[in-house]
Scaffold this motif. Structure first.
Motif, PDB file in Angstrom:
ATOM      1  N   UNK A 153      25.947  25.369  71.160  1.00 18.50           N
ATOM      2  CA  UNK A 153      25.372  25.547  72.497  1.00 18.50           C
ATOM      3  C   UNK A 153      26.061  24.640  73.513  1.00 18.50           C
ATOM      4  N   UNK A 154      26.339  23.408  73.094  1.00 18.08           N
ATOM      5  CA  UNK A 154      26.985  22.458  73.998  1.00 18.08           C
ATOM      6  C   UNK A 154      28.399  22.915  74.335  1.00 18.08           C
ATOM      7  N   UNK A 162      31.252  25.657  84.929  1.00 15.86           N
ATOM      8  CA  UNK A 162      31.184  25.967  86.360  1.00 15.86           C
ATOM      9  C   UNK A 162      29.875  26.602  86.784  1.00 15.86           C
ATOM     10  N   UNK A 163      29.137  27.165  85.836  1.00 14.31           N
ATOM     11  CA  UNK A 163      27.875  27.828  86.157  1.00 14.31           C
ATOM     12  C   UNK A 163      26.662  26.933  85.920  1.00 14.31           C
ATOM     13  N   UNK A 164      26.911  25.651  85.614  1.00  8.55           N
ATOM     14  CA  UNK A 164      25.814  24.711  85.361  1.00  8.55           C
ATOM     15  C   UNK A 164      25.943  23.500  86.277  1.00  8.55           C
ATOM     16  N   UNK A 168      22.242  19.529  84.249  1.00 15.25           N
ATOM     17  CA  UNK A 168      22.088  20.322  83.030  1.00 15.25           C
ATOM     18  C   UNK A 168      23.085  19.869  81.966  1.00 15.25           C
ATOM     19  N   UNK A 169      24.332  19.615  82.372  1.00  7.16           N
ATOM     20  CA  UNK A 169      25.358  19.170  81.428  1.00  7.16           C
ATOM     21  C   UNK A 169      24.976  17.837  80.784  1.00  7.16           C
ATOM     22  N   UNK A 170      24.512  16.897  81.610  1.00  9.52           N
ATOM     23  CA  UNK A 170      24.114  15.583  81.096  1.00  9.52           C
ATOM     24  C   UNK A 170      22.900  15.725  80.180  1.00  9.52           C
ATOM     25  N   UNK A 171      21.938  16.564  80.576  1.00 13.96           N
ATOM     26  CA  UNK A 171      20.727  16.742  79.780  1.00 13.96           C
ATOM     27  C   UNK A 171      21.055  17.348  78.417  1.00 13.96           C
ATOM     28  N   UNK A 172      21.916  18.364  78.377  1.00  6.13           N
ATOM     29  CA  UNK A 172      22.269  18.986  77.106  1.00  6.13           C
ATOM     30  C   UNK A 172      23.029  18.020  76.212  1.00  6.13           C
TER      31      UNK A 172
END
Length: 201
Positions: A153-154, A162-164, A168-172
């Motif tokens: 998923x990561x 580019x769509x996040x 969201x990136x840091x949280x995932x």
């Protein structure tokens, strides 16, 4: 000479212990439900795979279905398969396979551990991991499977970054690290418990 009929294996349980012990069969509908969920995943996998094959031959409807399912967005309209779309679709298919593997581990390992033996000893198709499965081993294997799924998923998120948003990136990433640390803690705890058990025997 002891009477075999009075051995612990043949002695009937008292009514209350018999009811409590038989309650383990209440888990059977849960495992059957997971088998149904597995079937849904198989259908989903085949649909996505068929869309990928159709898109490879230029089917625009199948291509748009893929783009929608993977959540891919681009400033330029996607009119043909590109490397990013293919990679995201393949990762989605791998994700389904890994979740399916996780389901099999829970269904087979859980049933064998908590409900009843499958009597697979000597069967040519007996999974290698099932020969030494117990509650602790199952927990470690499940934790490792979850890490693998989280990794997929990561990776999908980073490819489609580019769509996040950065949040969201840091949280995932943080969630993945928590999964990793949790798996390490479970494995370490299992190691300590195994060492303590061996020392006491």
């Amino acid at each position: 000479m002891s009477d075999p009929a009075q051995s612990p294996a043949n002695r009937p349980l008292r009514p209350l212990p018999a009811i409590i012990f038989a309650s383990r069969w209440l888990q059977l509908p849960l495992y059957l439900g997971l088998i149904a969920a597995q079937a849904v995943y198989v259908v989903h996998f085949l649909v996505e795979l068929w869309h990928l094959i159709e898109a490879a031959f230029g089917n625009q409807h199948a291509l748009q279905a893929l783009v929608t399912s993977i959540g891919y967005k681009s400033d330029v309209a996607v009119t043909s398969l590109n490397e990013t779309v293919i990679m995201l679709v393949v990762l989605a298919l791998i994700d389904v396979v890994m979740i399916s593997n996780l389901l099999i581990m829970v269904i087979v390992g859980g049933y064998e551990t908590f409900v009843s033996r499958l009597d697979l000893e000597g069967h040519r198709d007996q999974p290698e991991w099932l020969s030494h499965v117990n509650a602790s081993v199952l927990k470690v294997k499940l934790a490792l499977s979850i890490i693998g799924i989280s990794s997929i998923h990561l990776l999908k998120t980073f490819i489609n970054a580019g769509n996040y948003t950065d949040k969201v990136l840091v949280a995932q990433t943080a969630i993945h690290v928590v999964f990793l640390l949790s798996a390490m803690a479970i494995a370490y705890t299992d190691k300590l418990m195994s060492a303590g058990y061996k020392a006491s025997h």
